[in-house]
Motif scaffolding. Structure first.
Motif, PDB file in Angstrom:
ATOM      1  N   LEU A 123       5.826  -5.032 -72.304  1.00  0.00           N
ATOM      2  CA  LEU A 123       5.486  -3.749 -71.284  1.00  0.00           C
ATOM      3  C   LEU A 123       6.467  -2.721 -71.501  1.00  0.00           C
ATOM      4  N   PRO A 124       6.125  -1.352 -70.927  1.00  0.00           N
ATOM      5  CA  PRO A 124       6.924  -0.491 -71.312  1.00  0.00           C
ATOM      6  C   PRO A 124       7.983  -0.787 -70.131  1.00  0.00           C
ATOM      7  N   VAL A 125       9.403  -0.278 -70.390  1.00  0.00           N
ATOM      8  CA  VAL A 125      10.645  -0.400 -69.480  1.00  0.00           C
ATOM      9  C   VAL A 125      10.665   0.859 -68.769  1.00  0.00           C
ATOM     10  N   MET A 126      10.828   0.670 -67.322  1.00  0.00           N
ATOM     11  CA  MET A 126      11.093   1.828 -66.564  1.00  0.00           C
ATOM     12  C   MET A 126      12.364   2.462 -66.400  1.00  0.00           C
ATOM     13  N   GLU A 127      12.344   3.558 -66.444  1.00  0.00           N
ATOM     14  CA  GLU A 127      13.701   4.391 -66.586  1.00  0.00           C
ATOM     15  C   GLU A 127      14.502   3.850 -65.524  1.00  0.00           C
ATOM     16  N   GLY A 128      15.951   3.708 -66.049  1.00  0.00           N
ATOM     17  CA  GLY A 128      16.825   3.385 -64.780  1.00  0.00           C
ATOM     18  C   GLY A 128      17.211   1.918 -64.872  1.00  0.00           C
ATOM     19  N   HIS A 129      16.269   1.185 -65.390  1.00  0.00           N
ATOM     20  CA  HIS A 129      16.271  -0.363 -65.306  1.00  0.00           C
ATOM     21  C   HIS A 129      17.151  -0.962 -66.538  1.00  0.00           C
ATOM     22  N   GLU A 130      17.433  -2.129 -66.473  1.00  0.00           N
ATOM     23  CA  GLU A 130      17.899  -2.784 -67.613  1.00  0.00           C
ATOM     24  C   GLU A 130      17.094  -3.431 -68.473  1.00  0.00           C
ATOM     25  N   VAL A 131      17.597  -3.468 -69.935  1.00  0.00           N
ATOM     26  CA  VAL A 131      16.554  -4.520 -70.601  1.00  0.00           C
ATOM     27  C   VAL A 131      17.523  -5.147 -72.010  1.00  0.00           C
ATOM     28  N   THR A 132      16.964  -6.165 -72.177  1.00  0.00           N
ATOM     29  CA  THR A 132      17.908  -7.033 -73.130  1.00  0.00           C
ATOM     30  C   THR A 132      17.095  -7.268 -74.319  1.00  0.00           C
ATOM     31  N   LEU A 133      17.334  -6.983 -75.672  1.00  0.00           N
ATOM     32  CA  LEU A 133      16.692  -7.310 -76.728  1.00  0.00           C
ATOM     33  C   LEU A 133      17.496  -8.553 -77.271  1.00  0.00           C
ATOM     34  N   SER A 134      16.476  -9.320 -77.756  1.00  0.00           N
ATOM     35  CA  SER A 134      16.950 -10.960 -78.232  1.00  0.00           C
ATOM     36  C   SER A 134      16.690 -11.318 -79.825  1.00  0.00           C
ATOM     37  N   CYS A 135      17.524 -11.312 -80.563  1.00  0.00           N
ATOM     38  CA  CYS A 135      17.412 -11.760 -81.958  1.00  0.00           C
ATOM     39  C   CYS A 135      17.512 -13.164 -82.265  1.00  0.00           C
ATOM     40  N   ARG A 136      16.392 -13.606 -82.909  1.00  0.00           N
ATOM     41  CA  ARG A 136      16.193 -15.234 -82.781  1.00  0.00           C
ATOM     42  C   ARG A 136      15.742 -15.523 -84.037  1.00  0.00           C
ATOM     43  N   THR A 137      16.413 -16.757 -84.298  1.00  0.00           N
ATOM     44  CA  THR A 137      15.713 -17.260 -85.594  1.00  0.00           C
ATOM     45  C   THR A 137      15.192 -18.668 -85.145  1.00  0.00           C
ATOM     46  N   LYS A 138      14.403 -19.406 -86.101  1.00  0.00           N
ATOM     47  CA  LYS A 138      13.532 -20.621 -85.874  1.00  0.00           C
ATOM     48  C   LYS A 138      14.646 -21.540 -85.554  1.00  0.00           C
ATOM     49  N   THR A 139      16.004 -21.809 -85.878  1.00  0.00           N
ATOM     50  CA  THR A 139      16.684 -22.911 -85.578  1.00  0.00           C
ATOM     51  C   THR A 139      17.596 -22.431 -84.843  1.00  0.00           C
ATOM     52  N   SER A 140      18.010 -21.271 -84.373  1.00  0.00           N
ATOM     53  CA  SER A 140      19.252 -20.987 -83.493  1.00  0.00           C
ATOM     54  C   SER A 140      18.866 -19.581 -82.886  1.00  0.00           C
ATOM     55  N   SER A 141      19.456 -19.514 -81.258  1.00  0.00           N
ATOM     56  CA  SER A 141      19.269 -18.562 -80.601  1.00  0.00           C
ATOM     57  C   SER A 141      20.689 -17.904 -80.345  1.00  0.00           C
ATOM     58  N   ASP A 142      21.886 -18.096 -80.880  1.00  0.00           N
ATOM     59  CA  ASP A 142      23.036 -17.665 -80.335  1.00  0.00           C
ATOM     60  C   ASP A 142      23.897 -17.395 -81.456  1.00  0.00           C
ATOM     61  N   LEU A 143      23.282 -16.803 -82.458  1.00  0.00           N
ATOM     62  CA  LEU A 143      24.238 -16.093 -83.870  1.00  0.00           C
ATOM     63  C   LEU A 143      24.341 -14.805 -83.625  1.00  0.00           C
ATOM     64  N   SER A 144      25.348 -14.314 -84.277  1.00  0.00           N
ATOM     65  CA  SER A 144      25.761 -13.130 -84.405  1.00  0.00           C
ATOM     66  C   SER A 144      24.680 -12.281 -85.054  1.00  0.00           C
TER      67      SER A 144
END
Length: 242
Positions: free
Chosen positions: A108-129
């Motif tokens: 959904l659209p993010v409202m101006e002034g709020h905070e948003v986090t984009l997450s890059c993920r693989t099928k096997t791990s979720s905390d890689l650079s």
């Protein structure tokens, strides 16, 4: 028509997990949030151009909810809620990736002034650079694959990607919406001009006396000056009246 417009205001489609991109084989649940959920059905328009409702060859319908147990690329498309009267909710675009990396961003659209986090993920791990880019321009690298944008503005809207050692994600569009504005009810400001004072007889008498006091000496002095002028001696005649 009035009832349909009301439905448009009340219905809201949500998805879990809340991400515009999912992996092939992942399970997704969609739900219509409304005061009368029994009147709503989840529908979609796929990338193949096919429009249908949940349970009609895809998903398992449960009232106003729909669950897709195994997402495949053909399930990618636009989803929304629709009422029996033809009212529609907000729409959500979901893409299904068969690749090794996805970029999880808000559906959904993010409202101006709020905070948003984009997450890059693989099928096997979720905390890689991961490295992040927007509209083809590199932004920065995050050690744990999470990029947070604080105080979101319109300039943050755009097409994002992320890449890891395993590969690159498909593009994901981040929408930004303005803050809702409220217009105060219009009102006529009170007049600041004072009304004309009421006539006061006593005040009128006082003003008349003041005018007489000022005017009478002027009349008397004028009369004396005229009399003296008429009575001054002359060479040729003397006024007998003097």
């Amino acid at each position: 028509m009035q009832e349909s417009s009301l439905h448009r205001l009340l219905a809201r489609l949500t998805v879990s997990p809340s991400s515009s991109q999912v992996f092939k084989g992942q399970s997704v649940s969609l739900s219509c949030e409304e005061d009368d959920p029994s009147a709503w059905t989840v529908r979609r328009n796929t990338s193949e151009g096919e429009t249908s409702q949940c349970g009609d060859g895809w998903g398992r319908s449960a009232g106003s909810s729909c669950k897709i147990s195994f997402m495949v690329p053909l399930d990618g498309g636009v989803y929304w809620c629709e009422s029996r009267e033809g009212g529609t909710s907000n729409s959500i675009n979901i893409s299904v990736s068969d690749g090794p990396v996805i970029l999880q961003s808000p559906v959904l659209p993010v409202m101006e002034g709020h905070e948003v986090t984009l997450s890059c993920r693989t099928k096997t791990s979720s905390d890689l650079s991961a490295g992040f880019s927007k509209d083809g321009s590199f932004i920065r690298t995050e050690p744990e694959g999470l990029m947070t944008i604080q105080h979101v503005s319109r300039s943050d809207e755009g097409l994002y990607r992320c890449n890891m050692s395993d590969g690159e994600s498909p593009p994901s569009w981040l929408s930004v919406t303005g803050k809702p504005t409220t217009t105060p009810p219009s009102s006529t400001p009170p007049s600041t001009s004072a009304p004309p004072p009421a006539s006061d007889p006593a005040h009128l008498v006082i003003r008349l006396v003041c005018h007489l006091v000022v005017f009478c000496p002027y009349c008397i002095s004028t009369f004396i000056m005229v009399s003296l002028y008429r009575c001054r001696p002359t060479v040729f005649m003397i006024d007998s009246s003097c």
